[in-house]
Design a protein around this motif. Sequence first.
Motif, short mmCIF file in Angstrom:
data_model
loop_
_atom_site.label_atom_id
_atom_site.label_comp_id
_atom_site.label_asym_id
_atom_site.label_seq_id
_atom_site.Cartn_x
_atom_site.Cartn_y
_atom_site.Cartn_z
N GLU A 125 -16.75 -45.13 17.50
CA GLU A 125 -15.86 -46.10 18.14
C GLU A 125 -16.64 -47.37 18.48
O GLU A 125 -17.80 -47.31 18.86
CB GLU A 125 -15.30 -45.48 19.42
CG GLU A 125 -14.29 -46.30 20.16
CD GLU A 125 -13.74 -45.61 21.40
OE1 GLU A 125 -13.04 -46.28 22.16
OE2 GLU A 125 -14.01 -44.40 21.60
N GLU A 126 -15.98 -48.50 18.32
CA GLU A 126 -16.51 -49.79 18.76
C GLU A 126 -15.68 -50.26 19.94
O GLU A 126 -14.46 -50.21 19.90
CB GLU A 126 -16.36 -50.86 17.66
CG GLU A 126 -17.35 -50.77 16.54
CD GLU A 126 -17.15 -51.89 15.53
OE1 GLU A 126 -16.95 -53.06 15.95
OE2 GLU A 126 -17.17 -51.59 14.34
N VAL A 127 -16.38 -50.71 20.99
CA VAL A 127 -15.69 -51.19 22.18
C VAL A 127 -16.21 -52.59 22.50
O VAL A 127 -17.38 -52.75 22.87
CB VAL A 127 -15.91 -50.25 23.39
CG1 VAL A 127 -15.10 -50.72 24.58
CG2 VAL A 127 -15.55 -48.80 23.03
N LEU A 129 -16.77 -55.44 24.81
CA LEU A 129 -16.86 -55.41 26.28
C LEU A 129 -17.08 -56.78 26.91
O LEU A 129 -17.09 -56.89 28.11
CB LEU A 129 -18.00 -54.48 26.71
CG LEU A 129 -17.82 -53.02 26.31
CD1 LEU A 129 -19.10 -52.25 26.55
CD2 LEU A 129 -16.66 -52.41 27.08
N THR A 133 -20.79 -55.71 22.18
CA THR A 133 -19.91 -54.66 21.68
C THR A 133 -20.69 -53.36 21.72
O THR A 133 -21.84 -53.31 21.26
CB THR A 133 -19.45 -54.96 20.24
OG1 THR A 133 -18.66 -56.15 20.26
CG2 THR A 133 -18.62 -53.81 19.67
#
Length: 194
Positions: A125-127, A129, A133
């Motif tokens: 998963e990439e988040v 922020l 990231t």
Amino acid sequence: MGKLDFKPGNMLYPLPAVMVSVRDKEGNDNIITVAWTGTVCTNPPMLYISVRPERHSYKALHETGEFVVNLTTKKIAKATDFCGVRSGRDMDKFEQTGLIKGEAKKINAPVIEDSPVNIECRVREEVALGSHTMFIADVVHVTVDDSYMDERGTFHLEKAAPIVYSHGTYFGLGESLGTFGYSVRKKKKKRKNR
């Protein structure tokens, strides 16, 4: 002892300074130094790295979803710093630093053979922020330098002289203060000779 209010951010120090190796879709390899990294989960084994989108390696991370976390040591501290302040847009960092390139076993990315531990990762998963990231990844394979293994199969990373990063400075790790649970471990009773 007094306490002062301080600016938020970057307060969880020291952190491991690791070199992350990547390969883009065109087959170009690069190394980026990262201090925003850590374990996320034991089972399944997972970790994270956080990278600014403007960094050269970000595109490869985003497109391929594969990378290797290479732990760093006192011996390769200068290369660790170099890979954090120079861009792979302008040069081949393996060539410039003299780091030995190897191939990952389970993903399509290079490993740094000079590192005592290579952790192969696949992004789950990439988040996004804000400034960084976070790439949350499954650990799919780990290789370790067998010269740090003892006869019981225990790996001794401390013998490799690992380094950490704190507020712009790299530090070596010092003496051991205790092992997990030492604060509550019962003292062994001395046996009387019979």
